[in-house]
Design an enzyme around this catalytic site. Structure first.
Site, PDB file in Angstrom:
ATOM      1  N   GLY A   1       2.652  -1.167   4.418  1.00 51.82           N
ATOM      2  CA  GLY A   1       2.669   0.257   4.080  1.00 51.82           C
ATOM      3  C   GLY A   1       4.097   0.721   3.840  1.00 51.82           C
ATOM      4  O   GLY A   1       4.656   0.533   2.761  1.00 51.82           O
ATOM      5  N   GLY A   2       4.710   1.307   4.867  1.00 53.84           N
ATOM      6  CA  GLY A   2       6.038   1.922   4.756  1.00 53.84           C
ATOM      7  C   GLY A   2       7.063   1.052   4.041  1.00 53.84           C
ATOM      8  O   GLY A   2       7.764   1.522   3.132  1.00 53.84           O
TER       9      GLY A   2
ATOM     10  N   GLU B   1      -5.645  -4.737  10.782  1.00 54.01           N
ATOM     11  CA  GLU B   1      -4.664  -3.668  10.969  1.00 54.01           C
ATOM     12  C   GLU B   1      -4.970  -2.929  12.269  1.00 54.01           C
ATOM     13  O   GLU B   1      -5.793  -2.004  12.264  1.00 54.01           O
ATOM     14  CB  GLU B   1      -4.728  -2.678   9.808  1.00 54.01           C
ATOM     15  CG  GLU B   1      -4.299  -3.250   8.482  1.00 54.01           C
ATOM     16  CD  GLU B   1      -3.616  -2.212   7.603  1.00 54.01           C
ATOM     17  OE1 GLU B   1      -2.610  -2.553   6.993  1.00 54.01           O
ATOM     18  OE2 GLU B   1      -4.081  -1.057   7.553  1.00 54.01           O
TER      19      GLU B   1
ATOM     20  N   ASN C   1       0.860  -1.188   0.000  1.00 54.53           N
ATOM     21  CA  ASN C   1       0.000   0.000   0.000  1.00 54.53           C
ATOM     22  C   ASN C   1       0.894   1.235   0.000  1.00 54.53           C
ATOM     23  O   ASN C   1       1.467   1.595   1.018  1.00 54.53           O
ATOM     24  CB  ASN C   1      -0.892  -0.046   1.254  1.00 54.53           C
ATOM     25  CG  ASN C   1      -1.763   1.192   1.401  1.00 54.53           C
ATOM     26  OD1 ASN C   1      -1.861   2.003   0.470  1.00 54.53           O
ATOM     27  ND2 ASN C   1      -2.385   1.354   2.561  1.00 54.53           N
ATOM     28  N   TRP C   2       1.028   1.839  -1.172  1.00 59.17           N
ATOM     29  CA  TRP C   2       1.957   2.973  -1.300  1.00 59.17           C
ATOM     30  C   TRP C   2       1.371   4.271  -0.747  1.00 59.17           C
ATOM     31  O   TRP C   2       2.073   5.285  -0.696  1.00 59.17           O
ATOM     32  CB  TRP C   2       2.337   3.170  -2.771  1.00 59.17           C
ATOM     33  CG  TRP C   2       3.071   2.014  -3.394  1.00 59.17           C
ATOM     34  CD1 TRP C   2       3.440   0.837  -2.780  1.00 59.17           C
ATOM     35  CD2 TRP C   2       3.532   1.913  -4.739  1.00 59.17           C
ATOM     36  NE1 TRP C   2       4.082   0.019  -3.670  1.00 59.17           N
ATOM     37  CE2 TRP C   2       4.164   0.649  -4.887  1.00 59.17           C
ATOM     38  CE3 TRP C   2       3.484   2.768  -5.846  1.00 59.17           C
ATOM     39  CZ2 TRP C   2       4.738   0.237  -6.085  1.00 59.17           C
ATOM     40  CZ3 TRP C   2       4.055   2.353  -7.047  1.00 59.17           C
ATOM     41  CH2 TRP C   2       4.679   1.099  -7.152  1.00 59.17           C
ATOM     42  N   LYS C   3       0.132   4.266  -0.401  1.00 61.89           N
ATOM     43  CA  LYS C   3      -0.548   5.465   0.120  1.00 61.89           C
ATOM     44  C   LYS C   3      -0.313   6.653  -0.824  1.00 61.89           C
ATOM     45  O   LYS C   3      -0.237   6.468  -2.025  1.00 61.89           O
ATOM     46  CB  LYS C   3      -0.097   5.739   1.553  1.00 61.89           C
ATOM     47  CG  LYS C   3      -0.278   4.487   2.439  1.00 61.89           C
ATOM     48  CD  LYS C   3      -0.169   4.740   3.891  1.00 61.89           C
ATOM     49  CE  LYS C   3      -0.362   3.423   4.646  1.00 61.89           C
ATOM     50  NZ  LYS C   3      -0.319   3.532   6.076  1.00 61.89           N
TER      51      LYS C   3
ATOM     52  N   HIS D   1      -9.698   1.406   5.099  1.00 63.27           N
ATOM     53  CA  HIS D   1      -8.413   1.626   5.776  1.00 63.27           C
ATOM     54  C   HIS D   1      -8.620   2.613   6.926  1.00 63.27           C
ATOM     55  O   HIS D   1      -9.424   3.545   6.810  1.00 63.27           O
ATOM     56  CB  HIS D   1      -7.396   2.165   4.767  1.00 63.27           C
ATOM     57  CG  HIS D   1      -6.000   2.141   5.311  1.00 63.27           C
ATOM     58  ND1 HIS D   1      -5.543   3.092   6.181  1.00 63.27           N
ATOM     59  CD2 HIS D   1      -4.985   1.258   5.143  1.00 63.27           C
ATOM     60  CE1 HIS D   1      -4.286   2.805   6.525  1.00 63.27           C
ATOM     61  NE2 HIS D   1      -3.933   1.693   5.890  1.00 63.27           N
TER      62      HIS D   1
HETATM   63  P1  PGA Z   1       2.538   0.311   7.686  1.00 63.77           P
HETATM   64  O1  PGA Z   1       1.132   0.539   6.959  1.00 63.77           O
HETATM   65  O2  PGA Z   1       3.073  -1.026   7.218  1.00 63.77           O
HETATM   66  O3  PGA Z   1       3.392   1.476   7.268  1.00 63.77           O
HETATM   67  O4  PGA Z   1       2.265   0.316   9.153  1.00 63.77           O
HETATM   68  C1  PGA Z   1       0.211  -0.487   6.800  1.00 63.77           C
HETATM   69  C2  PGA Z   1      -1.041   0.073   6.198  1.00 63.77           C
HETATM   70  O5  PGA Z   1      -1.475   1.142   6.636  1.00 63.77           O
HETATM   71  O6  PGA Z   1      -1.640  -0.519   5.289  1.00 63.77           O
END
Ligand code: PGA
Length: 266
Positions: free
Chosen positions: A239-240, A166, A9-11, A94
């Site tokens: 995410g990150g 999550e 998930n590149w946001k 999300h």
């Molecule tokens: P994160 O994000 O791995 O940076 O905690 C996960 C997400 O929000 O999907």
């Protein structure tokens, strides 16, 4: 057997050329794994060019969001109908959409239904805040999120979807994932077990055994084996670490190694 699923998930990161470069780097490092599905969820703008660039034997695409109406006077929105040729998955519910954009349970229910209607698999995110966990409300929160989101679906439809657990308190800000608090395996085991037992109670054993459940929240390569060891965890929503090609490729490779060690690779 459920296929391991790893979603990046590149946001709201990477413009078109940066996104293209990341896909290029990932392509160099990630092999074709028949038993592992790797999904990239870039910003909406880059879905189209990446759909041409990606090697479809290695990657599939997901949108990070969509609107539940098929078309109409909804300035700034993109519908599931518009995405159906482009993506296999859409992330729905999300915690950032719930918190920052005020998406409530009903809206998430409508989005899940719209995804299924358009033959796109929803990746439904559920999870409690720190406060809710400390107040002993985790199961109630998950119950309410699952009950509303899955409300309009049949058992067969539920069997095909993906739920990402999550915990909101474990989600990083995109840069601090290496040092951020992460859920403990026993917490994940308990919650994932609860999610599957909810689905079993409401939709039956076939739906519960088909449904894929992911963990998300500061996932890093270091935790891949211990989290996949948890009964019922089928992969990760990352995410990150998905913005870093070394880390994301390593998460995929380690998942493959884990599967090989288990003798599950055909
Ligand atoms: P994160 O994000 O791995 O940076 O905690 C996960 C997400 O929000 O999907």
């Amino acid at each position: 057997m459920r296929k391991i699923l790893i979603v990046g998930n590149w946001k709201m990161h990477l413009n078109a050329s940066q996104a293209s470069l990341l896909v290029h780097r990932l392509h160099e490092r990630i092999m074709i794994h028949r038993d592992i599905e790797v999904v990239l969820a870039p910003p909406m703008l880059t879905l189209q060019p990446l759909s041409v660039q990606i090697d479809r034997r290695k990657f599939r695409l997901a949108a990070q969001n969509a609107y539940f109406a098929d078309e109409g006077p909804f300035t700034g929105e993109v519908s599931f109908t518009m995405l159906r040729e482009l993506v296999h998955y859409v992330i729905v519910g999300h915690s950032e959409r719930r918190r920052v954009f005020g998406e409530d349970l009903d809206m998430i229910r409508d989005k899940v239904a719209a995804a299924v209607r358009n033959e796109i698999t929803p990746i439904l995110c559920v999870g409690e805040t720190k406060h809710e966990r400390q107040s002993g409300e985790t199961k109630q929160v998950l119950h309410d999120q699952l009950m509303t989101a899955l409300h309009n679906l049949t058992a067969r439809e539920v069997r095909e979807i993906v739920v990402a657990y999550e915990p909101v308190w474990a989600v990083s800000n995109g840069t601090d994932w290496r040092n951020h608090e992460i859920a403990k395996p026993d917490q994940v085991a308990e919650t994932v077990n609860y999610i599957r037992s909810y689905v079993r109670d409401v939709f039956g054993p076939k739906a519960a055994s088909g449904l894929r459940v992911l963990y998300g929240g500061s996932t890093s390569p270091d935790f891949v084996h211990s989290f996949l060891d948890i009964d019922g965890v089928d992969g990760f929503l990352v995410g990150g670490a998905s913005l870093n090609y070394h880390s994301f490729a390593s998460i995929v490779t380690q998942s493959y190694d884990w599967q090989r060690q288990k003798g599950a690779v055909t």
